[in-house]
Design a protein around this motif. Structure first.
Motif, PDB file in Angstrom:
ATOM      1  N   GLN A 264       0.820  -1.203   0.000  1.00 33.97           N
ATOM      2  CA  GLN A 264       0.000   0.000   0.000  1.00 33.97           C
ATOM      3  C   GLN A 264       0.861   1.263   0.000  1.00 33.97           C
ATOM      4  O   GLN A 264       0.564   2.225  -0.715  1.00 33.97           O
ATOM      5  N   ARG A 265       1.949   1.256   0.751  1.00 27.93           N
ATOM      6  CA  ARG A 265       2.856   2.404   0.734  1.00 27.93           C
ATOM      7  C   ARG A 265       3.508   2.552  -0.642  1.00 27.93           C
ATOM      8  O   ARG A 265       3.638   3.660  -1.161  1.00 27.93           O
ATOM      9  N   HIS A 266       3.921   1.440  -1.213  1.00 29.43           N
ATOM     10  CA  HIS A 266       4.601   1.481  -2.503  1.00 29.43           C
ATOM     11  C   HIS A 266       3.646   1.955  -3.597  1.00 29.43           C
ATOM     12  O   HIS A 266       4.037   2.739  -4.479  1.00 29.43           O
ATOM     13  N   CYS A 267       2.406   1.499  -3.527  1.00 28.72           N
ATOM     14  CA  CYS A 267       1.413   1.908  -4.512  1.00 28.72           C
ATOM     15  C   CYS A 267       1.176   3.413  -4.447  1.00 28.72           C
ATOM     16  O   CYS A 267       1.104   4.091  -5.485  1.00 28.72           O
ATOM     17  N   LEU A 268       1.073   3.947  -3.243  1.00 27.25           N
ATOM     18  CA  LEU A 268       0.874   5.388  -3.091  1.00 27.25           C
ATOM     19  C   LEU A 268       2.093   6.171  -3.569  1.00 27.25           C
ATOM     20  O   LEU A 268       1.965   7.189  -4.258  1.00 27.25           O
ATOM     21  N   LYS A 269       3.276   5.697  -3.210  1.00 27.43           N
ATOM     22  CA  LYS A 269       4.513   6.392  -3.583  1.00 27.43           C
ATOM     23  C   LYS A 269       4.639   6.534  -5.092  1.00 27.43           C
ATOM     24  O   LYS A 269       5.033   7.601  -5.601  1.00 27.43           O
ATOM     25  N   LEU A 270       4.307   5.465  -5.817  1.00 26.35           N
ATOM     26  CA  LEU A 270       4.454   5.465  -7.277  1.00 26.35           C
ATOM     27  C   LEU A 270       3.156   5.811  -8.006  1.00 26.35           C
ATOM     28  O   LEU A 270       3.145   5.843  -9.244  1.00 26.35           O
ATOM     29  N   ASN A 271       2.094   6.043  -7.243  1.00 22.98           N
ATOM     30  CA  ASN A 271       0.787   6.374  -7.825  1.00 22.98           C
ATOM     31  C   ASN A 271       0.356   5.312  -8.843  1.00 22.98           C
ATOM     32  O   ASN A 271      -0.100   5.631  -9.947  1.00 22.98           O
TER      33      ASN A 271
END
Length: 284
Positions: A264-271
């Protein structure tokens, strides 16, 4: 060049199904495996007390979604507690499609003991959970590694869980989890880093992917669903699926080889899923 092939366990529903579709959209042909081949088949489920009932989803339905995207799909029945079924699935893929470029170890043991408090956990429960969540994954990796080495590349992603990293926020049944499930996931977490070291001189990549709370069909059926949402917020299945697809295809993913990726953090970071905005924890 032959099409890339992804091999996914637990692909009849949930994160496995969503990942299969996301990988097909990236150009993979996809082998989807699970117990539920046809819609309406009933198998043992139940994280505390076992019951046998059908759940939404099937490998046939997942395969149809893959084929809509113009990619090949190969649905194969597989039971994590039956190593012979793993061998048969891998042998069939290599015989018919000739390669495996991505292994997504997503399937987990579904049965009693996963959400049992320690004083109710039996030795059989513990043995079955580790057979499904650890031993089966090790066996599958051992089966696909030789072909990946022959091909000169490949990627293995293990779906892990924060339950193997932290203590539960509440008891079982109120938003927490059982010892056996967390312990099995903790064991699996050690895999990617070890493989990175052992295959440091190859082009193979190894990742842990921690999806966070994801609103799967199984989660929606849980009696303590709202407790989990209150503690962890939750994300749609497209979020971890997008991270799986990124790890499998992005050249820069190599920099994260051997690491645990918090999806979830990675998805948000890379949009990666622009339409998703997480809910704040502790808010309904």
């Amino acid at each position: 060049m032959a099409s890339r092939v992804a091999f996914i366990t637990g692909a009849s529903r949930g994160i496995g199904k969503a990942s299969a579709i996301a990988l097909a959209a990236k150009g993979f042909d996809v082998v989807v495996t699970a117990r539920t081949l046809e819609e309406g088949e009933a198998f043992e489920h139940g994280a505390h007390h076992s019951e046998v009932k059908p759940m939404p989803g099937s490998l046939r339905a997942t395969a149809a979604e893959i084929e809509k995207l113009g990619r090949r799909a190969l649905p194969i029945r597989l039971d994590l507690l039956d190593l012979a079924s793993i061998d048969a699935a891998v042998d069939r893929v290599l015989a018919e499609w000739g390669r495996i470029d991505l292994l997504l170890n997503n399937g987990i043991y579904q049965g009693p003991g996963v959400m049992s408090p320690l004083d109710e956990l039996t030795q059989q429960n513990l043995h079955d959970i580790f057979r499904g969540n650890v031993f089966a994954n090790v066996h599958t990796i051992q089966r696909v590694l030789p072909r990946m080495l022959e091909q000169g590349g490949g990627c293995i992603i293990n779906v892990v869980s924060e339950s193997g990293m932290i203590d539960p926020p509440a008891p079982v049944g109120k938003g927490g989890w059982g010892f056996a499930y967390g312990a099995s996931k903790a064991a699996l977490i050690r895999m990617a880093g070890v493989l990175k070291v052992e295959y440091a001189d190859t082009a193979l990549n190894f990742f842990n992917m921690e999806p966070g709370l994801v609103m799967t069909e199984a989660m929606d059926m849980r009696p303590d669903r709202d407790d989990f949402i209150n503690f962890y917020g939750g994300a749609p299945m497209t979020v971890p699926a997008a991270v799986v697809a990124w790890l499998a295809t992005a050249p820069e993913a190599r920099e994260l080889n051997g690491q645990t990726i918090m999806a979830q953090r990675h998805c948000l970071k890379l949009n990666l899923v622009p339409e998703w905005q997480p809910k704040r924890r502790g808010k309904s």
